[in-house]
Enzyme design. Structure first.
Site, PDB file in Angstrom:
ATOM      1  N   HIS A  29      27.753  -5.144 -11.825  1.00  0.00           N
ATOM      2  CA  HIS A  29      28.622  -5.970 -11.000  1.00  0.00           C
ATOM      3  C   HIS A  29      27.926  -7.203 -10.435  1.00  0.00           C
ATOM      4  O   HIS A  29      28.571  -8.236 -10.229  1.00  0.00           O
ATOM      5  CB  HIS A  29      29.177  -5.143  -9.832  1.00  0.00           C
ATOM      6  CG  HIS A  29      30.171  -4.110 -10.248  1.00  0.00           C
ATOM      7  ND1 HIS A  29      31.507  -4.170  -9.919  1.00  0.00           N
ATOM      8  CD2 HIS A  29      30.024  -2.980 -10.975  1.00  0.00           C
ATOM      9  CE1 HIS A  29      32.145  -3.121 -10.420  1.00  0.00           C
ATOM     10  NE2 HIS A  29      31.263  -2.389 -11.061  1.00  0.00           N
TER      11      HIS A  29
ATOM     12  N   ARG B 112      34.867 -11.053 -15.134  1.00  0.00           N
ATOM     13  CA  ARG B 112      35.269 -11.000 -13.726  1.00  0.00           C
ATOM     14  C   ARG B 112      34.050 -10.800 -12.829  1.00  0.00           C
ATOM     15  O   ARG B 112      33.988 -11.336 -11.731  1.00  0.00           O
ATOM     16  CB  ARG B 112      36.306  -9.896 -13.497  1.00  0.00           C
ATOM     17  CG  ARG B 112      35.828  -8.490 -13.814  1.00  0.00           C
ATOM     18  CD  ARG B 112      37.002  -7.506 -13.840  1.00  0.00           C
ATOM     19  NE  ARG B 112      36.587  -6.178 -14.238  1.00  0.00           N
ATOM     20  CZ  ARG B 112      36.345  -5.198 -13.375  1.00  0.00           C
ATOM     21  NH1 ARG B 112      36.480  -5.415 -12.076  1.00  0.00           N
ATOM     22  NH2 ARG B 112      35.979  -4.001 -13.798  1.00  0.00           N
TER      23      ARG B 112
ATOM     24  N   HIS C  81       0.816  -1.213   0.000  1.00  0.00           N
ATOM     25  CA  HIS C  81       0.000   0.000   0.000  1.00  0.00           C
ATOM     26  C   HIS C  81       0.851   1.266   0.000  1.00  0.00           C
ATOM     27  O   HIS C  81       0.478   2.268  -0.598  1.00  0.00           O
ATOM     28  CB  HIS C  81      -0.927   0.008   1.224  1.00  0.00           C
ATOM     29  CG  HIS C  81      -0.212  -0.205   2.522  1.00  0.00           C
ATOM     30  ND1 HIS C  81       0.283  -1.439   2.913  1.00  0.00           N
ATOM     31  CD2 HIS C  81       0.099   0.649   3.528  1.00  0.00           C
ATOM     32  CE1 HIS C  81       0.852  -1.331   4.093  1.00  0.00           C
ATOM     33  NE2 HIS C  81       0.770  -0.074   4.487  1.00  0.00           N
TER      34      HIS C  81
END
Length: 255
Positions: free
Chosen positions: A204, A238, A115
């Site tokens: 990331h 990575r 809400h």
């Protein structure tokens, strides 16, 4: 040299051999491998594990899967030979999820709010339509008091099942919804309060659910955060490697 009647008999014999050798047209060819399932299409089976953040699927990613399990991987992901052997041996279904890169790519986005976040959710839906995205609204539908976990769970489940590409949830602070959504396997929900954090959560951490606090940001800030979040993708290996470790930790507690 053969006469016409001899040639006709030879042709008839060849036709008869070919007809008997051909497989019946009514026999379907089944495969346990699916190249792509559109995000808007309901899957025939629930996804057991989502490894779509990885570019390489190893034996460690599939070893714990039961026979007949469903594994979602990225569009360009490849399996190591040992992983492929395990998949074949156990009849694991591979679902390749198509990549949708770029700010112009239309996505199906699950949205939900309690809400306290209802008004901002309605503004969010208008923004998503302007950006060219489709919306799957899980409620709530008014400012009458409700419990945020119910709506956060519904959105998170839609993302985990692949029926929506991404999810956005709004409550008062955005924290409770993030906690709830992250209980659903395959969901990486991020509570974001700035554009920088929103971009980081995608680039990331490959966040697939965004949570917002209607009492902590303005409508203008919501628009900026959502736009930045949708326009950012994880691209570097990575980062994918670190996200894979997040998923590996989750699997330890699912056993």
């Amino acid at each position: 040299m053969a006469d016409d009647s001899t040639r006709d008999r030879i042709r008839a014999l060849v036709r008869d051999v070919l007809e008997k050798a051909a497989p019946p047209e009514s026999t379907p060819t089944h495969t346990r491998f699916v190249d792509t399932i559109p995000a808007t299409e309901t899957q025939s089976a629930s996804v057991t594990r989502d490894e779509s953040a990885k570019s390489v699927i190893t034996e460690d990613d599939v070893r714990g899967l039961e026979p007949g399990a469903v594994l979602r991987i990225g569009e360009d992901a490849r399996l190591t030979p040992l992983a492929a052997d395990i998949v074949k041996e156990r009849g694991i279904e591979i679902v390749r999820r198509s990549s949708r890169r770029g700010s112009k790519a239309s996505k199906l986005i699950a949205v939900g709010a309690d809400h306290g976040g209802f008004k901002m959710k309605e503004e969010l839906k208008a923004l998503l339509a302007q950006l060219g995205h489709k919306v799957q609204d899980f409620g709530t539908d008014s400012e009458e008091a409700v419990d945020y976990p119910d709506f956060a769970h519904a959105v998170a489940r839609a993302v985990a099942n692949g029926t929506s590409d991404l999810g956005i949830i709004i409550d008062g602070a955005g924290v409770g919804s993030a906690m709830t959504a992250n209980k659903v396997p395959g969901v990486r929900a991020a509570a974001c309060y700035s554009v920088a954090v929103a971009r980081n959560s995608r680039e990331h951490n490959d966040a697939n659910v965004l949570t917002l606090g209607s009492k902590t940001i303005s409508s203008a800030e919501m628009r900026e955060i959502v736009t930045a979040w949708l326009n950012t993708e994880i691209t570097e290996d990575r980062h994918r490697k670190r996200v894979a470790k997040i998923d590996a930790i989750q699997r330890q507690y699912q056993r």
